[in-house]
Design a protein around this motif. Structure first.
Motif, PDB file in Angstrom:
ATOM      1  N   PRO A 220      33.286  49.193  14.601  1.00 52.35           N
ATOM      2  CA  PRO A 220      33.405  48.923  13.166  1.00 52.35           C
ATOM      3  C   PRO A 220      33.400  50.181  12.309  1.00 52.35           C
ATOM      4  N   HIS A 221      32.777  51.236  12.805  1.00 54.89           N
ATOM      5  CA  HIS A 221      32.669  52.475  12.033  1.00 54.89           C
ATOM      6  C   HIS A 221      33.618  53.559  12.542  1.00 54.89           C
ATOM      7  N   GLY A 222      34.564  53.190  13.407  1.00 48.31           N
ATOM      8  CA  GLY A 222      35.468  54.175  13.972  1.00 48.31           C
ATOM      9  C   GLY A 222      34.832  54.898  15.147  1.00 48.31           C
ATOM     10  N   CYS A 223      35.621  55.725  15.802  1.00 44.52           N
ATOM     11  CA  CYS A 223      35.141  56.410  17.007  1.00 44.52           C
ATOM     12  C   CYS A 223      35.565  57.874  16.975  1.00 44.52           C
ATOM     13  N   ARG A 224      34.593  58.753  17.098  1.00 43.13           N
ATOM     14  CA  ARG A 224      34.884  60.186  17.199  1.00 43.13           C
ATOM     15  C   ARG A 224      35.324  60.492  18.630  1.00 43.13           C
ATOM     16  N   ILE A 225      36.422  61.216  18.754  1.00 50.36           N
ATOM     17  CA  ILE A 225      37.021  61.467  20.070  1.00 50.36           C
ATOM     18  C   ILE A 225      36.903  62.951  20.417  1.00 50.36           C
ATOM     19  N   HIS A 226      36.584  63.228  21.687  1.00 53.53           N
ATOM     20  CA  HIS A 226      36.736  64.589  22.192  1.00 53.53           C
ATOM     21  C   HIS A 226      37.629  64.559  23.425  1.00 53.53           C
TER      22      HIS A 226
ATOM     23  N   VAL B 141      37.532  69.803  21.373  1.00 47.02           N
ATOM     24  CA  VAL B 141      38.275  69.991  22.615  1.00 47.02           C
ATOM     25  C   VAL B 141      37.438  70.914  23.493  1.00 47.02           C
ATOM     26  N   GLU B 142      37.339  70.593  24.786  1.00 50.51           N
ATOM     27  CA  GLU B 142      36.501  71.357  25.701  1.00 50.51           C
ATOM     28  C   GLU B 142      37.360  72.177  26.659  1.00 50.51           C
ATOM     29  N   THR B 143      36.877  73.360  27.009  1.00 49.54           N
ATOM     30  CA  THR B 143      37.611  74.223  27.941  1.00 49.54           C
ATOM     31  C   THR B 143      36.661  75.209  28.598  1.00 49.54           C
ATOM     32  N   ASN B 144      37.045  75.682  29.789  1.00 48.01           N
ATOM     33  CA  ASN B 144      36.277  76.755  30.425  1.00 48.01           C
ATOM     34  C   ASN B 144      36.912  78.119  30.206  1.00 48.01           C
ATOM     35  N   ALA B 145      38.030  78.155  29.450  1.00 49.66           N
ATOM     36  CA  ALA B 145      38.692  79.406  29.043  1.00 49.66           C
ATOM     37  C   ALA B 145      39.431  80.102  30.190  1.00 49.66           C
ATOM     38  N   PHE B 146      39.742  79.394  31.265  1.00 52.52           N
ATOM     39  CA  PHE B 146      40.432  80.050  32.379  1.00 52.52           C
ATOM     40  C   PHE B 146      41.774  80.629  31.951  1.00 52.52           C
ATOM     41  N   TRP B 147      42.380  80.028  30.945  1.00 52.55           N
ATOM     42  CA  TRP B 147      43.726  80.382  30.484  1.00 52.55           C
ATOM     43  C   TRP B 147      43.720  81.501  29.444  1.00 52.55           C
ATOM     44  N   ALA B 148      42.527  81.905  28.980  1.00 56.70           N
ATOM     45  CA  ALA B 148      42.419  82.812  27.826  1.00 56.70           C
ATOM     46  C   ALA B 148      42.535  84.272  28.247  1.00 56.70           C
ATOM     47  N   THR B 149      43.733  84.678  28.630  1.00 54.16           N
ATOM     48  CA  THR B 149      43.952  86.053  29.095  1.00 54.16           C
ATOM     49  C   THR B 149      44.781  86.884  28.123  1.00 54.16           C
TER      50      THR B 149
ATOM     51  N   LYS C 178      36.039  71.021  16.438  1.00 54.05           N
ATOM     52  CA  LYS C 178      35.371  72.130  17.104  1.00 54.05           C
ATOM     53  C   LYS C 178      36.049  72.460  18.424  1.00 54.05           C
ATOM     54  N   LEU C 179      35.891  73.705  18.849  1.00 56.84           N
ATOM     55  CA  LEU C 179      36.261  74.118  20.194  1.00 56.84           C
ATOM     56  C   LEU C 179      34.965  74.337  20.958  1.00 56.84           C
ATOM     57  N   THR C 180      34.842  73.695  22.122  1.00 62.93           N
ATOM     58  CA  THR C 180      33.659  73.852  22.962  1.00 62.93           C
ATOM     59  C   THR C 180      34.046  74.629  24.209  1.00 62.93           C
ATOM     60  N   ILE C 181      33.325  75.706  24.474  1.00 68.17           N
ATOM     61  CA  ILE C 181      33.638  76.609  25.585  1.00 68.17           C
ATOM     62  C   ILE C 181      32.501  76.566  26.595  1.00 68.17           C
ATOM     63  N   SER C 182      32.835  76.321  27.849  1.00 65.85           N
ATOM     64  CA  SER C 182      31.838  76.324  28.915  1.00 65.85           C
ATOM     65  C   SER C 182      31.595  77.749  29.393  1.00 65.85           C
ATOM     66  N   ALA C 183      30.339  78.132  29.408  1.00 67.89           N
ATOM     67  CA  ALA C 183      29.959  79.452  29.923  1.00 67.89           C
ATOM     68  C   ALA C 183      28.623  79.291  30.638  1.00 67.89           C
ATOM     69  N   ASP C 184      28.628  79.439  31.930  1.00 72.52           N
ATOM     70  CA  ASP C 184      27.407  79.327  32.722  1.00 72.52           C
ATOM     71  C   ASP C 184      27.661  80.001  34.071  1.00 72.52           C
ATOM     72  N   PRO C 185      26.619  80.214  34.870  1.00 71.89           N
ATOM     73  CA  PRO C 185      26.825  80.947  36.133  1.00 71.89           C
ATOM     74  C   PRO C 185      27.717  80.226  37.132  1.00 71.89           C
TER      75      PRO C 185
END
Length: 327
Positions: free
Chosen positions: A53-59, A90-98, A117-124
């Motif tokens: 009823p209140h809409g849906c936020r999409i990622h 939108v989520e990404t691990n940035a593999f393409w960001a060269t 927003k842009l969400t970037i994964s960064a972890d070991p």
């Protein structure tokens, strides 16, 4: 317990990913080749938006959604043109960001298409497959275009160089064990086998009296995978309904009406993973000596039920996709 409407949803465009992280709760990898089509993704987006009823936020996520840039930007543009509601991130691990010019063009295009927003994964785990310089460069350029408040990094300490993983096996194991202890991971999927073992484990009886009604029925968050399976936001492989067989509104209505009668979901809502382990005991399941938490136990029980031929006949399609559980 009434079921809340799903007002936050992730379209998992793919299970493909350039990485094979030991922490991945969806078991994504370069070997997976499932992708939504543009038409499917738009259909699911429409269905999600109209169901609440209140809409849906999409990622938009995966897997790695930047593995098919034309699909990603095409979907964002088409959804905005239709007025389907906000593309929260939108989520990404940035593999393409060269390449700086490519990064700038893509972030500007997503910005124009309505990305919040842009969400970037960064972890070991990711940095064993993606050099840290790539998420660093992506975050820097994205902040110039979007502003710092619209760039989310998980996690900032990893982006700054903390938790660097040594090349030698012993050093790698030590760093990953220390990182696992921070509690940032989800103990399902690949993480249940590869990461949870590094933690202090609890006996199954210590996890009793821990039902899952709130996360399953009240979180408002679901994911839709490339085959249209609707799953709770953090419970990979637990199917609430099939979006390719009906509208999201119909799936929500059926779940609201009959979740107590569903063998897996109903049992988890009433008694949590310990209750599900008792149900699995009817088919021969024997709990291990310890678990990192209730999600770790739940994954082991579900994996048993999904691969036991007698249990599968009773459980229907609640535990899918088959390959996620090793079938």
């Amino acid at each position: 317990m009434p079921l809340k409407h799903w007002s936050f949803a992730g379209l998992m465009l793919t299970y493909w990913c350039n990485a094979r992280c030991s922490s991945c709760y969806l078991c994504c990898s370069p070997d997976r080749n499932e992708w939504m089509s543009l038409e499917q993704a738009l259909g699911y987006w429409r269905s999600l938006s109209s169901a609440c009823p209140h809409g849906c936020r999409i990622h938009l996520s995966g897997g790695e959604p930047f593995g098919n840039w034309e699909l990603l930007i095409g979907l964002a543009r088409a959804a905005r043109q239709e007025g389907l509601g906000p593309l929260e991130k939108v989520e990404t691990n940035a593999f393409w960001a060269t390449d700086e010019a490519v990064i700038r063009r893509r972030i500007e295009a997503l910005d124009e298409a309505g990305m919040g927003k842009l969400t970037i994964s960064a972890d070991p785990y990711h940095q064993q497959f993606v050099p840290r310089e790539r998420p660093v460069l992506l975050a820097e350029i994205a902040k110039q275009i979007l502003g710092a408040h619209r760039v989310q990094v998980r996690w900032l300490d990893c982006l700054a160089g903390a938790w660097e993983v040594p090349a030698d096996q012993a050093g790698r194991a030590e760093v990953l064990a220390s990182y696992a202890a921070t509690g940032r991971d989800r103990w399902v999927g690949r993480a249940a086998a590869a990461v949870a073992c590094h933690l202090q484990l609890k006996r199954p009886e210590e996890l009793d009296d821990n039902p899952c009604g709130e996360p399953l029925l009240r979180s408002r968050h679901v994911h839709v995978d490339p085959q249209g399976r609707v799953m709770p936001g953090t419970c990979a492989g637990l199917v609430l309904g099939q979006a390719c067989q009906g509208t999201i509104a119909e799936i929500w209505q059926r779940l609201n009406a009959d979740y107590t009668n569903r063998p897996v979901v109903g049992t988890l809502v009433r008694g949590g993973p310990v209750a599900l382990a008792k149900l699995a005991g009817e088919y021969g399941f024997v709990p291990g000596p310890g678990y990192a938490g209730k999600c770790h136990l739940c994954w082991e029980v579900r994996s048993f039920l999904a691969t036991d031929p007698r249990a599968r006949g009773r459980l229907g399609d609640e535990l899918e996709p088959a390959w996620l559980y090793g079938r």
